[in-house]
Scaffold this motif. Sequence first.
Motif, PDB file in Angstrom:
ATOM      1  N   ALA A 154      47.986  96.683 -56.321  1.00 27.92           N
ATOM      2  CA  ALA A 154      49.100  96.370 -55.414  1.00 27.92           C
ATOM      3  C   ALA A 154      48.765  95.284 -54.390  1.00 27.92           C
ATOM      4  O   ALA A 154      49.661  94.601 -53.905  1.00 27.92           O
ATOM      5  CB  ALA A 154      49.545  97.641 -54.692  1.00 27.92           C
ATOM      6  N   ASN A 155      47.473  95.122 -54.068  1.00 25.96           N
ATOM      7  CA  ASN A 155      47.130  94.105 -53.063  1.00 25.96           C
ATOM      8  C   ASN A 155      46.937  92.721 -53.670  1.00 25.96           C
ATOM      9  O   ASN A 155      46.769  91.750 -52.950  1.00 25.96           O
ATOM     10  CB  ASN A 155      45.850  94.505 -52.312  1.00 25.96           C
ATOM     11  N   ASN A 156      46.924  92.663 -55.004  1.00 24.44           N
ATOM     12  CA  ASN A 156      46.659  91.366 -55.647  1.00 24.44           C
ATOM     13  C   ASN A 156      47.952  90.614 -55.887  1.00 24.44           C
ATOM     14  O   ASN A 156      48.924  91.186 -56.356  1.00 24.44           O
ATOM     15  CB  ASN A 156      45.963  91.568 -56.984  1.00 24.44           C
ATOM     16  N   ARG A 157      47.929  89.350 -55.602  1.00 26.78           N
ATOM     17  CA  ARG A 157      49.050  88.493 -55.983  1.00 26.78           C
ATOM     18  C   ARG A 157      48.490  87.327 -56.788  1.00 26.78           C
ATOM     19  O   ARG A 157      47.375  86.863 -56.538  1.00 26.78           O
ATOM     20  CB  ARG A 157      49.785  87.959 -54.751  1.00 26.78           C
ATOM     21  N   LYS A 158      49.262  86.880 -57.793  1.00 28.81           N
ATOM     22  CA  LYS A 158      48.829  85.725 -58.580  1.00 28.81           C
ATOM     23  C   LYS A 158      48.744  84.515 -57.654  1.00 28.81           C
ATOM     24  O   LYS A 158      49.528  84.398 -56.715  1.00 28.81           O
ATOM     25  CB  LYS A 158      49.842  85.450 -59.685  1.00 28.81           C
ATOM     26  N   PRO A 159      47.799  83.594 -57.927  1.00 32.30           N
ATOM     27  CA  PRO A 159      47.666  82.437 -57.029  1.00 32.30           C
ATOM     28  C   PRO A 159      48.900  81.534 -57.078  1.00 32.30           C
ATOM     29  O   PRO A 159      49.542  81.393 -58.127  1.00 32.30           O
ATOM     30  CB  PRO A 159      46.433  81.706 -57.548  1.00 32.30           C
ATOM     31  N   PHE A 160      49.210  80.943 -55.945  1.00 34.85           N
ATOM     32  CA  PHE A 160      50.365  80.045 -55.775  1.00 34.85           C
ATOM     33  C   PHE A 160      50.404  78.984 -56.875  1.00 34.85           C
ATOM     34  O   PHE A 160      51.451  78.721 -57.464  1.00 34.85           O
ATOM     35  CB  PHE A 160      50.227  79.400 -54.381  1.00 34.85           C
ATOM     36  N   ASP A 161      49.233  78.390 -57.169  1.00 28.25           N
ATOM     37  CA  ASP A 161      49.232  77.242 -58.102  1.00 28.25           C
ATOM     38  C   ASP A 161      49.431  77.643 -59.563  1.00 28.25           C
ATOM     39  O   ASP A 161      49.575  76.787 -60.430  1.00 28.25           O
ATOM     40  CB  ASP A 161      47.966  76.393 -57.927  1.00 28.25           C
ATOM     41  N   LYS A 162      49.431  78.954 -59.847  1.00 27.22           N
ATOM     42  CA  LYS A 162      49.709  79.400 -61.225  1.00 27.22           C
ATOM     43  C   LYS A 162      51.185  79.784 -61.402  1.00 27.22           C
ATOM     44  O   LYS A 162      51.624  80.097 -62.515  1.00 27.22           O
ATOM     45  CB  LYS A 162      48.848  80.626 -61.579  1.00 27.22           C
ATOM     46  N   LEU A 163      51.919  79.787 -60.286  1.00 28.09           N
ATOM     47  CA  LEU A 163      53.318  80.239 -60.337  1.00 28.09           C
ATOM     48  C   LEU A 163      54.322  79.111 -60.116  1.00 28.09           C
ATOM     49  O   LEU A 163      55.422  79.130 -60.669  1.00 28.09           O
ATOM     50  CB  LEU A 163      53.574  81.298 -59.242  1.00 28.09           C
ATOM     51  N   PHE A 164      53.925  78.151 -59.279  1.00 21.75           N
ATOM     52  CA  PHE A 164      54.899  77.164 -58.816  1.00 21.75           C
ATOM     53  C   PHE A 164      54.434  75.748 -59.161  1.00 21.75           C
ATOM     54  O   PHE A 164      53.274  75.398 -58.940  1.00 21.75           O
ATOM     55  CB  PHE A 164      55.096  77.331 -57.302  1.00 21.75           C
ATOM     56  N   PHE A 165      55.379  74.945 -59.688  1.00 21.05           N
ATOM     57  CA  PHE A 165      55.031  73.643 -60.261  1.00 21.05           C
ATOM     58  C   PHE A 165      55.931  72.542 -59.704  1.00 21.05           C
ATOM     59  O   PHE A 165      56.994  72.820 -59.144  1.00 21.05           O
ATOM     60  CB  PHE A 165      55.150  73.732 -61.791  1.00 21.05           C
ATOM     61  N   ALA A 166      55.474  71.297 -59.877  1.00 19.29           N
ATOM     62  CA  ALA A 166      56.220  70.136 -59.363  1.00 19.29           C
ATOM     63  C   ALA A 166      56.499  69.164 -60.500  1.00 19.29           C
ATOM     64  O   ALA A 166      55.563  68.640 -61.116  1.00 19.29           O
ATOM     65  CB  ALA A 166      55.410  69.435 -58.271  1.00 19.29           C
ATOM     66  N   GLY A 167      57.768  68.950 -60.805  1.00 16.87           N
ATOM     67  CA  GLY A 167      58.165  67.940 -61.791  1.00 16.87           C
ATOM     68  C   GLY A 167      57.988  68.343 -63.240  1.00 16.87           C
ATOM     69  O   GLY A 167      58.830  68.074 -64.074  1.00 16.87           O
ATOM     70  N   ASN A 168      56.847  68.975 -63.558  1.00 21.54           N
ATOM     71  CA  ASN A 168      56.603  69.471 -64.920  1.00 21.54           C
ATOM     72  C   ASN A 168      55.684  70.690 -64.808  1.00 21.54           C
ATOM     73  O   ASN A 168      55.154  70.976 -63.729  1.00 21.54           O
ATOM     74  CB  ASN A 168      55.952  68.374 -65.774  1.00 21.54           C
ATOM     75  N   PHE A 169      55.513  71.368 -65.935  1.00 17.72           N
ATOM     76  CA  PHE A 169      54.776  72.630 -65.858  1.00 17.72           C
ATOM     77  C   PHE A 169      53.263  72.476 -65.958  1.00 17.72           C
ATOM     78  O   PHE A 169      52.547  73.469 -66.079  1.00 17.72           O
ATOM     79  CB  PHE A 169      55.295  73.620 -66.911  1.00 17.72           C
ATOM     80  N   THR A 170      52.776  71.203 -65.887  1.00 21.60           N
ATOM     81  CA  THR A 170      51.317  71.041 -65.865  1.00 21.60           C
ATOM     82  C   THR A 170      50.812  70.651 -64.484  1.00 21.60           C
ATOM     83  O   THR A 170      49.616  70.647 -64.240  1.00 21.60           O
ATOM     84  CB  THR A 170      50.857  69.983 -66.899  1.00 21.60           C
ATOM     85  N   THR A 171      51.735  70.331 -63.563  1.00 19.84           N
ATOM     86  CA  THR A 171      51.337  69.935 -62.208  1.00 19.84           C
ATOM     87  C   THR A 171      51.689  71.048 -61.224  1.00 19.84           C
ATOM     88  O   THR A 171      52.871  71.365 -61.039  1.00 19.84           O
ATOM     89  CB  THR A 171      52.089  68.640 -61.794  1.00 19.84           C
TER      90      THR A 171
END
Length: 264
Positions: A154-171
Motif C-alpha cells: 500500500a505504501n508503494n507507488r509506481k515511479p512518475f516517469d513510468k506512468l506519465f509521458f510527453a509527446g510519445n510513449f518513449t519520452t
Amino acid sequence: MNITDIIKMRKSVRSFSGTPLNAQQIALINQAIADSKSPFGGDYIIKLASVEAELSFKPSTYGVITNAKDFLLMGVGDTEHSALSAGYAMEQVVLKATEMGLGTCWIAATFKKSIFERVAAFPDATPLKIISPIGESAQKRSFMEKFTRFAVGANNRKPFDKLFFAGNFTTSLSPDNQFGQPLEMMRLAPSSTNSQPWRALVVDNRVDFYYKSRGMVSVLDMGIGLCHFNLAAQAVGLNGKFAPISDPIEAPDKWVYLTSFTLQ
Ligand SMILES: Cc1cc2nc3c(=O)[nH]c(=O)nc-3n(C[C@H](O)[C@H](O)[C@H](O)COP(=O)(O)O)c2cc1C
C-alpha cells in the motif's frame, strides 16, 4: 489545508476507534455528498449510514475492517460512465473526510451486501457496489491492517516517469511540466489492490488519459485518479475540460484510452 496536503495525508484506514460520527460530522459529510459532482455522467448514488456490522468485518475481497460504526454506501449503474463518475464523486467525499481527520477505506465488489442493504435501499438501476467505513481511526493499526498494507504494497507507488509521458510513449514527462503537480496527485490516489492503472500522455495543452485494464474496477480507479488530477489542476489555476479526442495514439502494453483534459 490545501488539496495537495489533503491528498498526501490520505491513507486507507481499516482499524477504527468505535466512536460513531457526531451530528456535526454527519452534517458535514452529507453536505460533501450533496456537493460532489462528476463531469462524466452515468448513474450513481452516495449515502451515509450507521451500520451495525460485526466488530471485525471481513470483505470477501481482501482486508479486515475493525470497529467501524458508519459507512459510505454507493450504488453504481452498469455503464463505464457510471463507474468513472462513482470514483470521481465519491473521492471528493473521501477527501473531505480526510480533511476532517476521519479515516476511510474504499471497498468494491463482492462484500457481504445484506447488512448494508438493510440500512439503505438502492434502486435496481444503481445497485450497491461500493462501501467505505468512515470514522475516527484507532490509535493503532490492527495486525490484519498492517498485514493487508504489506500484502498489497500500500505504501508503494509506481515511479512518475513510468506512468506519465510527453509527446510519445518513449519520452517520460518532466515533473516540472505544467501538468506535473496534478499528475503527481493522481499518482498518489488509492486504487483497488493498489494497482495504479493510470497512464497519461501530455501533448501541449492537453493530457490524454489511458489505463491498464483489469476490468470495470480500473475505470472506477480512474475516476478517483481524475478527481485528484482535476482538484490539483484547479488549485494551480489550470482550468480545463474532460472530453475524449477522436484520434488518440496507440499506447504500449494494451493501455486503453479513456478521455482527455484540454486547457480552456
Ligand atoms: C476501488 C477500490 C477498491 C478497494 N477495495 C478494497 C478491499 O476490498 N479491501 C481493502 O482492504 N482495501 C481495498 N481498497 C484499498 C486499497 O487497497 C488501497 O487504496 C491501496 O492499497 C493503497 O493504499 P492507500 O489507500 O493507503 O494509499 C480499495 C481501493 C479502491 C480504490
